[in-house]
Write an enzyme that holds these catalytic residues in place. Structure first.
Site, short mmCIF file in Angstrom:
data_model
loop_
_atom_site.label_atom_id
_atom_site.label_comp_id
_atom_site.label_asym_id
_atom_site.label_seq_id
_atom_site.Cartn_x
_atom_site.Cartn_y
_atom_site.Cartn_z
N ASP A 204 -1.13 -0.74 10.45
CA ASP A 204 -0.20 0.38 10.09
C ASP A 204 1.31 0.14 10.17
OD1 ASP A 204 1.10 2.89 9.01
OD2 ASP A 204 0.36 3.91 10.87
N LYS B 216 12.36 0.20 6.57
CA LYS B 216 10.90 0.34 5.87
C LYS B 216 11.21 1.37 4.48
CE LYS B 216 6.45 2.43 5.88
NZ LYS B 216 5.45 3.05 6.52
N GLU C 135 -1.82 5.05 2.70
CA GLU C 135 -2.37 5.71 4.07
C GLU C 135 -3.39 6.69 4.13
OE1 GLU C 135 1.73 6.17 5.25
OE2 GLU C 135 1.90 4.11 6.18
N ASP D 220 -0.24 12.73 6.20
CA ASP D 220 0.26 11.72 7.36
C ASP D 220 1.49 12.07 7.56
OD1 ASP D 220 1.29 9.40 8.53
OD2 ASP D 220 1.35 8.33 6.51
#
Length: 187
Positions: free
Chosen positions: A11, A74, A153, A175
């Protein structure tokens, strides 16, 4: 290191990253501890003159080296034009992710005393083709890590739920990460 390689799930998070491995013998998924014995690694990279520091050590020195510390990059994974300059060298989010993935791979290899062959990397639901390709490139080019695929995810969470023997039903998977908040309804 012993010669039998293994695969890991990663992850690659905006704030923290984590990794796990499926153990066929015990039919369980095991979180892999990093070099500090923790299950999450801060997604922070510090570029010093003679070394690159990743994780807690970089986070611990952010006040000392704020202009040499990169975090939350990211968010710019699909933007090839976005760079950060340190010592006249430009760093892309892909390169920063490569440092993080390289560190995770190294920690997994140290913990299991064998090489990592490849990985599946989870990405936010909103990641398009460009961001997914950049993530795969970060693993393969910069971290010498074979990336079998990137997976949303929420999809990964559903697989984990199904793996645990869940019954057929409608689920709301969310998430709540450091850089995203994704919600998905799955039947």
């Amino acid at each position: 290191m012993s010669c039998m390689a293994f695969n890991i799930g990663i992850d690659l998070g905006t704030t923290n990253s984590a990794m796990a491995v499926y153990d066929e013998e015990s039919d369980t998924v095991e979180m892999i501890e990093n070099y500090n014995g923790e299950y999450t690694t801060p997604s922070v990279v510090q570029i010093l003159e003679n070394e690159v520091i990743v994780g807690n050590d970089a986070l611990d020195q952010v006040i000392r080296y704020p202009d040499r510390t990169l975090s939350r990059t990211k968010r710019h994974m699909s933007d090839q034009d976005k760079t950060w300059e340190i010592d006249e060298t430009e760093y892309t989010s892909r390169r920063v992710a490569g440092y993080i993935l390289e560190k995770l791979r190294g920690d997994a290899e140290d913990r299991h005393d064998k090489p990592v062959d490849g990985s599946v990397i989870t990405v936010p639901y909103y990641f398009g083709t460009g961001a997914r390709t950049a993530t795969e490139n970060a693993g393969e080019t910069h971290a010498d890590l074979r990336v079998y695929r990137t997976m949303n995810e929420p999809t990964a969470a559903c697989y984990a739920y199904g793996y645990e023997g869940g019954e057929e039903e409608t689920l709301l998977v969310y998430d709540l990460g450091g850089g995203t908040f994704d919600a998905t309804v799955v039947e």
